[in-house]
Motif scaffolding. Structure first.
Motif, mmCIF file in Angstrom:
data_model
loop_
_atom_site.group_PDB
_atom_site.id
_atom_site.type_symbol
_atom_site.label_atom_id
_atom_site.label_comp_id
_atom_site.label_asym_id
_atom_site.label_seq_id
_atom_site.Cartn_x
_atom_site.Cartn_y
_atom_site.Cartn_z
ATOM 1 N N SER A 125 -6.823 0.070 -2.163
ATOM 2 C CA SER A 125 -7.700 -0.968 -2.736
ATOM 3 C C SER A 125 -7.332 -1.285 -4.175
ATOM 4 O O SER A 125 -7.493 -2.408 -4.633
ATOM 5 N N SER A 128 0.820 -1.217 0.000
ATOM 6 C CA SER A 128 0.000 0.000 0.000
ATOM 7 C C SER A 128 0.854 1.267 0.000
ATOM 8 O O SER A 128 1.953 1.292 0.560
ATOM 9 N N HIS A 138 1.254 1.950 6.047
ATOM 10 C CA HIS A 138 0.446 0.933 6.755
ATOM 11 C C HIS A 138 1.147 -0.425 6.812
ATOM 12 O O HIS A 138 0.459 -1.447 6.862
ATOM 13 N N GLU A 181 -15.701 -4.065 0.825
ATOM 14 C CA GLU A 181 -16.268 -3.536 -0.427
ATOM 15 C C GLU A 181 -15.624 -4.217 -1.639
ATOM 16 O O GLU A 181 -16.306 -4.566 -2.606
ATOM 17 N N SER A 219 -10.578 -5.120 1.501
ATOM 18 C CA SER A 219 -11.738 -4.597 2.253
ATOM 19 C C SER A 219 -13.015 -5.336 1.859
ATOM 20 O O SER A 219 -13.088 -5.981 0.803
ATOM 21 N N ASN A 235 2.507 -3.564 8.232
ATOM 22 C CA ASN A 235 2.658 -4.317 9.485
ATOM 23 C C ASN A 235 4.070 -4.863 9.584
ATOM 24 O O ASN A 235 4.564 -5.492 8.650
#
Ligand SMILES: Cc1cc2nc3c(=O)[nH]c(=O)nc-3n(C[C@H](O)[C@H](O)[C@H](O)COP(=O)(O)OP(=O)(O)OC[C@H]3O[C@@H](n4cnc5c(N)ncnc54)[C@H](O)[C@@H]3O)c2cc1C
Length: 380
Positions: free
Chosen positions: A131, A125, A155, A360, A358, A157
């Motif tokens: 997305s 990202s 973002h 969506e 996500s 991790n």
């Protein structure tokens, strides 16, 4: 909730569950402190590796357990149910490596990843691309036989803790993935502070003229979408399992509380409306677990599974959102304090509603399949 996972050995599962619970007890101090300040429990991760919890899907040749999707789901759910750090990111890394790594890459990375001494992260990202990867701006340009990577990832991790990160970048051939050792010159990492996933803190990663050789390519130049989908189509099951684990913990602890809490001359769980809440949350988690188990079994059997894993994550998000939200009804004011688990569990679920694909985007994919395939519409 394991209803129908086709595990290779039920005794292995019993042992894995005992191991998770033992590790939570042994590592309690580090886990509590890391959850409080939002840091990575590195020692716990190493102990998880030593006890076989990280290399679940990795072949024995590299020190792993040689399991498949059902074992991955079982252990991931247990970790989140009992409060251990989730192995999701590390296992995603091993899946990439198992499927696409060259023998040299496997030898270099897999044993350490299985042990937990070598930490993995995935750098996909960006500020302008989440997305959709269409506007990915990180580039890798050929220079003197090497690749020069420039760009910013956010973002990520374990971005700041990882020893190797899988970077998605645009090349002349299109989207391409590279295994980048994080001690290379030109890489800067800075922690960010997300609400959820406290054990796996996020970081911004800035790549300035980071030079890597051809040997860092994972897959061929231009094969980035293939390497991406081959892992993410399965890792949705890990997300579904994390969600089911978090929500099961929320429900179990809220029920224990409500059973002993007096309200006038009653216990909270004497009220029918509260009993219905329990029944509805349990039913939602049962349905999500069945869908997850079915999808995991399809992966194991080598059958088409993308629709099933997408449905599994979507249903798990819905069940976990409902459950973690409804747990506040069972716990009253007691539930709304930072030293109680329910607020944090709600954040974990909200994180997984977005991260790893996500809801969506899953709905888009599911709708697309329904529109494309009459069989799914029950017309044939
Ligand atoms: C805690 C955390 C950890 C993460 N870990 C990692 C990591 O380790 N590595 C990594 O690379 N990334 C990671 N991510 C990033 C994550 O994958 C993205 O946040 C996610 O892909 C969504 O991208 P976005 O945040 O840019 O949202 P956007 O793409 O800006 O979307 C905003 C909203 O619009 C919706 N939306 C977007 N497109 C559509 C569409 N076509 N139709 C309908 N709705 C749409 C989205 O679902 C979302 O609700 C993490 C994120 C979080 C919050």
């Amino acid at each position: 909730m394991n209803i129908n996972l086709q595990l290779k050995d039920p005794q292995w599962a019993d042992l894995a569950l005992v191991t998770v619970k033992e590790l939570v007890a042994e590592c309690r101090e580090e886990l509590d402190e890391c959850e409080r300040i939002g840091r990575f429990p590195a020692e716990t991760y190493r102990r998880m590796g030593a006890r076989g919890l990280l290399g679940v899907i990795t072949p024995a040749q590299w020190g792993g357990q040689g399991g498949d999707a059902p074992e991955y789901c079982f252990t991931t759910e247990a970790m989140c149910r009992y409060g251990l750090v989730s192995s999701q990111v590390q296992i995603q890394g091993m899946r990439w490596m198992n499927d696409w790594g060259t023998p040299t890459q496997k030898k270099k990375y897999l044993p350490g990843m299985v042990e937990g001494s070598l930490v993995f992260s995935e750098s996909i990202s960006e500020p302008g691309a989440g997305s959709s990867l269409k506007k990915l701006s990180t580039t890798a340009v050929r220079k003197g036989g090497d690749w020069i990577i420039n760009g910013k990832k956010i973002h990520i991790n374990l971005g700041a803790e990882s020893h190797v990160t899988l970077v998605y970048a645009m090349t002349d051939a299109g989207l391409t993935s590279f295994l980048v050792d994080t001690d290379l010159p030109g890489l800067t990492r800075r922690h960010s502070e997300p609400l959820g996933y406290r054990f796996l803190p996020t970081a911004d990663m800035i790549f300035e003229d980071v030079r890597v050789p051809d040997a860092a390519l994972l897959g061929a130049p231009g094969e980035g979408m293939k390497t991406f989908l081959s892992t993410f189509n399965v890792s949705r099951l890990g997300n579904a399992s994390e969600l089911i684990g978090f929500a099961t913990r929320a429900l179990a602890e809220a029920t224990d509380y409500a059973k002993q809490r007096d309200v006038g001359h009653h216990k909270v769980t004497d009220f029918q409306g509260i009993q219905w809440t329990l029944a509805d949350c349990y039913s939602a988690l049962y349905g999500a677990s069945l869908a997850r188990d079915h999808a995991a079994n399809l992966v194991k059997q080598g059958q088409e599974f993308s629709m099933a894993t997408s449905l599994a994550k979507k249903l798990a998000v819905e069940a976990a959102e409902k459950t973690t939200n409804d747990c506040f009804a069972l716990t009253g004011g007691y539930g709304l304090y930072r030293d109680k688990p329910w607020g944090q569990l709600l954040y974990e679920v909200k994180t997984l509603r977005i991260a790893g694909g996500s809801v969506e985007i899953l709905r888009n994919y599911i709708a697309h399949q329904i529109l494309k395939d009459e069989k799914l519409r029950g017309l044939k």
